[in-house]
Write a protein that holds these residues in place. Sequence first.
Motif, mmCIF file in Angstrom:
data_model
loop_
_atom_site.group_PDB
_atom_site.id
_atom_site.type_symbol
_atom_site.label_atom_id
_atom_site.label_comp_id
_atom_site.label_asym_id
_atom_site.label_seq_id
_atom_site.Cartn_x
_atom_site.Cartn_y
_atom_site.Cartn_z
ATOM 1 N N LEU A 1 6.078 4.025 -1.711
ATOM 2 C CA LEU A 1 5.479 3.516 -0.478
ATOM 3 C C LEU A 1 5.202 2.022 -0.494
ATOM 4 O O LEU A 1 4.518 1.523 0.400
ATOM 5 C CB LEU A 1 4.173 4.265 -0.178
ATOM 6 C CG LEU A 1 4.295 5.749 0.161
ATOM 7 C CD1 LEU A 1 2.924 6.311 0.529
ATOM 8 C CD2 LEU A 1 5.278 5.982 1.304
ATOM 9 N N ALA B 1 6.014 0.505 2.757
ATOM 10 C CA ALA B 1 5.499 1.183 3.938
ATOM 11 C C ALA B 1 4.404 0.368 4.615
ATOM 12 O O ALA B 1 3.693 -0.404 3.979
ATOM 13 C CB ALA B 1 4.968 2.564 3.562
ATOM 14 N N LEU C 1 1.128 1.092 6.096
ATOM 15 C CA LEU C 1 0.120 2.151 6.113
ATOM 16 C C LEU C 1 -0.842 1.941 7.275
ATOM 17 O O LEU C 1 -1.180 0.815 7.615
ATOM 18 C CB LEU C 1 -0.645 2.162 4.796
ATOM 19 C CG LEU C 1 0.216 2.176 3.514
ATOM 20 C CD1 LEU C 1 -0.672 2.029 2.284
ATOM 21 C CD2 LEU C 1 1.051 3.447 3.434
ATOM 22 N N TYR D 1 3.383 4.706 8.018
ATOM 23 C CA TYR D 1 3.044 5.884 7.214
ATOM 24 C C TYR D 1 1.533 6.069 7.285
ATOM 25 O O TYR D 1 0.779 5.177 6.895
ATOM 26 C CB TYR D 1 3.498 5.679 5.761
ATOM 27 C CG TYR D 1 3.510 6.936 4.930
ATOM 28 C CD1 TYR D 1 4.639 7.743 4.856
ATOM 29 C CD2 TYR D 1 2.393 7.320 4.199
ATOM 30 C CE1 TYR D 1 4.660 8.888 4.084
ATOM 31 C CE2 TYR D 1 2.405 8.460 3.420
ATOM 32 C CZ TYR D 1 3.540 9.243 3.370
ATOM 33 O OH TYR D 1 3.551 10.379 2.606
#
Length: 296
Positions: A199, A202, A204, A263
């Motif tokens: 991640l 990603a 977030l 995400y």
Amino acid sequence: PASVKPIVEQRCMVCHGCYDAPCQLKLDVFEGVERGASKDIVYSGTRFSTATPSRLHIDAHSTEQWREKGFYPVLDDSDYRHSQLYRMLALKQQHPLPTGATLPESFDFSLNRDQQCPKPQQMDAYERDQPLWGMPYGLPALNSQEHRSMEKWLAAGAPGEPSQPTSAGQLQAIADWERLFNGDSNKEKLMSRYIYEHLYVAALYFPDLPEPGFFELVRSHTPPGEAIQIIGTRRPFDAPGESLYYRIRPVAGTTLVKRHMPYKLNSERMRRWRQLFLEAEYEEAELPSYEPQASA
């Protein structure tokens, strides 16, 4: 400023916002404007050795440090009319795209095209040799109102705006997740490493909070509660050194769809990860090393 941000977002960032922004001029974040441009190509299929990374907010943290790495300014403190940004925009105003169904062959849009990336002292030759290559490259010029807004901003010294502060709710969510990611047991350490290596690119976000915002998971030499000191390894699975903490920080700049991977982090996700990684019955007596054969 509010008058300039939508112009840059709509007319500039489609090229100057991706990982391989032309001349490494990143305009999706103000630090990229201050950093300027470079003649070094990010993706070069002909090189035989590793390139020096030039990631914003990772490989240097001040304009002076970027100058030491070979980046040159696109702004001019003495006279905005001498700046790269202004001269490139003005060149398109003076020489708009020719009319017709297709552009002339002098425009090169191939992936392996030669990047010009003229330095300030090379602009006279660039304007003389490539009069149609003003910015936006290969696209229509800014309209008169947009151009005046950009010129007014540059004449004022190209000021930036402060980042939005992180809310109390976001700070609490960050603290909760950093607590999960920095456990002491081997199971917790293995979980955090596995999640980070998947991640790290990603964006977030916390859907349970009313405030919008995207964040990134990074590795830091400093623990939660202290200022983040990025571990700037070339790859996310390279050895981090002696001290390693997983931290969460706001994503800087404008969101671009072509490199945006949202995400969500919420209570359901945390329960699921605890169930999969921590409550499952297995023992992790020894953590895997960061040697390539093992880390892969």
